[in-house]
Design a protein around this motif. Structure first.
Motif: not given
Ligand code: DX5
Ligand code: ZN
Length: 214
Positions: A178-204
């Motif tokens: 969520a933190a690095t994604g927010a910075e990417c969004a601010q810089a101009g990202a349209d799409a975010l890939v996330a592996g361990s953040y999603v599947f390693g979460s107790p609540n994907p």
């Protein structure tokens, strides 16, 4: 925000269930990481798995090829049901031809940049691309830390695409939460890939939602 969970961090023993979970949670695409042990120092999965994922899911497949000579496999990737084919600029000797062939095969063409590869290399191809994938870790493994320099790189890429009149989306891959994604969004990202953040979460679902709202 477009959210593409990376199946590299999924539990392969329960792949169907993991896909159902991220679909229900509002994932936009499914990101499939193919590694050959040559272009990157790891081996992941190949066509039989991607084909199975395509049958299990209604979501567009975003196939990230971390392999040498990806142009050899364009029709195979298409036949697996891929919507987007991501090739590394460092792996393509004739990138313009490869992008044309991906389009001719009926897929969106995306070009991926390793952390040390400057965005300026894309100046003469930017207008032909549907997406640029900025690697924010060195490719090959899930669960690595986000490389800070990527933020400045996304901003520079955004400007380059605007200057070239390119409509290409910007996707970012590696160390996204969520933190690095927010910075990417601010810089101009349209799409975010996330592996361990999603599947390693107790609540994907919560993890996906935290990126979707950016
Ligand atoms: C890395 C892959 C990524 C990887 C990201 O080489 O391209 O897609 O799965 O994993 P996380 O989100 O854990 O950094
Ligand atoms: Zn990836």
């Amino acid at each position: 925000m477009i959210v593409a969970p990376s199946l590299l961090s999924a539990d392969f023993g329960h792949l169907a269930r993991q896909i159902e979970t991220v679909e229900a949670a509002g994932a936009t695409w499914l990101h499939c990481d193919v590694m050959d042990g040559v272009f990157v120092p790891n081996i992941s999965f190949g066509f039989p798995v991607i084909e199975t994922v395509g049958k299990l899911s209604g979501l567009p497949l975003d196939v990230h090829l971390m392999i040498v000579e990806p142009e050899k496999y364009i029709s195979r990737v298409r036949d697996c049901g891929a919507a987007i084919m991501n090739v590394h600029v460092e792996a393509c000797r004739h990138l313009h031809r490869t992008v044309q062939e991906i389009h001719n095969a009926g897929m969106k063409a995306a070009v991926t940049l390793n952390p040390a590869t400057p965005v300026e290399l894309l100046t003469d191809i930017a207008a032909d691309l549907d997406m640029v994938l900025v690697m924010s870790v060195n490719p090959g493994f899930g669960g690595q830390s986000f490389i800070r320099h990527s933020i400045e790189k996304i901003s520079r890429l955004k400007k380059l695409l605007n200057d070239c009149g390119s409509k290409a989306l910007i996707e970012v891959d590696g160390g996204i939460n969520a933190a690095t994604g927010a910075e990417c969004a601010q810089a101009g990202a349209d799409a975010l890939v996330a592996g361990s953040y999603v599947f390693g979460s107790p609540n994907p679902a919560v993890a996906i939602e935290s990126l979707r709202i950016l």
